[in-house]
Design a protein around this motif. Sequence first.
Motif, PDB file in Angstrom:
ATOM      1  N   UNK A 198      19.286 -16.874   8.948  1.00 19.82           N
ATOM      2  CA  UNK A 198      20.301 -16.134   8.382  1.00 19.82           C
ATOM      3  C   UNK A 198      19.829 -14.487   8.545  1.00 19.82           C
ATOM      4  N   UNK A 199      20.816 -14.080   9.306  1.00 20.81           N
ATOM      5  CA  UNK A 199      20.428 -12.400   9.426  1.00 20.81           C
ATOM      6  C   UNK A 199      20.720 -11.822   8.229  1.00 20.81           C
ATOM      7  N   UNK A 200      20.328 -10.486   8.260  1.00 17.92           N
ATOM      8  CA  UNK A 200      20.719  -9.681   6.890  1.00 17.92           C
ATOM      9  C   UNK A 200      21.890  -9.205   7.125  1.00 17.92           C
ATOM     10  N   UNK A 201      22.937  -9.410   7.784  1.00 13.43           N
ATOM     11  CA  UNK A 201      24.055  -9.449   7.789  1.00 13.43           C
ATOM     12  C   UNK A 201      24.881  -9.525   9.237  1.00 13.43           C
TER      13      UNK A 201
ATOM     14  N   UNK B 108      17.986  -8.228  15.376  1.00 13.01           N
ATOM     15  CA  UNK B 108      16.561  -8.227  14.794  1.00 13.01           C
ATOM     16  C   UNK B 108      16.307  -9.633  14.294  1.00 13.01           C
ATOM     17  N   UNK B 109      17.292 -10.350  14.003  1.00 18.93           N
ATOM     18  CA  UNK B 109      16.930 -11.828  13.498  1.00 18.93           C
ATOM     19  C   UNK B 109      16.308 -12.577  14.463  1.00 18.93           C
ATOM     20  N   UNK B 110      16.414 -12.338  15.606  1.00 15.97           N
ATOM     21  CA  UNK B 110      15.824 -13.023  16.571  1.00 15.97           C
ATOM     22  C   UNK B 110      14.386 -12.706  16.780  1.00 15.97           C
ATOM     23  N   UNK B 111      13.782 -11.559  16.150  1.00 13.82           N
ATOM     24  CA  UNK B 111      12.495 -11.084  16.378  1.00 13.82           C
ATOM     25  C   UNK B 111      11.589 -11.845  15.478  1.00 13.82           C
TER      26      UNK B 111
END
Length: 271
Positions: free
Chosen positions: A248-251, A259-262
């Motif tokens: 789950x990403x920040x938005x 960024x979530x992939x990092x």
Amino acid sequence: MLNNGQVLDGQRVLVTRPTHQSANQIALLKAAGADPVHLPALQITPVAPADARYPHIKTQMMNLDLYDVVICVSPNAATITLDWIDTYWPQLPVGIQWFAIGKRTAAVLETGGIDAAVPAKGFDSEAMLVLPELQSLENKRVLILRGQGGRATLAETLSARGAQVEYANLYDRTCPHYDADHIKSTIYNPTPSAILITSGEALSNFVKVAQNQQREFSLNSLLATYLVVPSERVAETARELGFTNIHVAQGPDDQAMVNALQTANNSDCTQ
């Protein structure tokens, strides 16, 4: 920020945003070292003048100043609303409290000179409904700018708080159709290292596309793929569909999704 593609270097990442909204996300992925592949899971089509719904929308837009509160639910709704305002309002209508679900939506409205209140946290109806300005709406006229269909939570809750709520359904969201060869070469040959999905509807459409209309492809080969979604609500839907590697990403904004992939290690992202 991503660090020179430390995780994404060489990764094949599937981008599912609509065509007109994909360029920035693709650019961010390339800058991070990834190999983005684009397969839109949503097609956005504004209501056309020949459509039977058009006259009603036109009336709503020409009477914008009669509404106390106007809520824009998406960047697409914001873009189309600005087009309507440019057509029928030489100056912005006054006396309206504007609200936007998500900072991206607010940013689009801002390009047209509209200062919209936006929840400090969250990107959905629930986050909007926490705002103090929307708690007491007795006899207030509220217009919700959105695409056809969608969740009823916002309208139902505002009505319960005393508002007179209308929808302006400005566009249709449909599932694109692709031939089997295109699906095979984009999704299965080879399978992506990661998939970016920005809404529940996009996820539902992606599953349909991935299986093809004739269901000649099996979704099973994708269920362990690293899947980035914008909210826990979409994550729960993904779990119900059988996906097992969900983040789950920040938005839903492009930078948050990339960024979530990092946070994935190489074994997470490499099939």
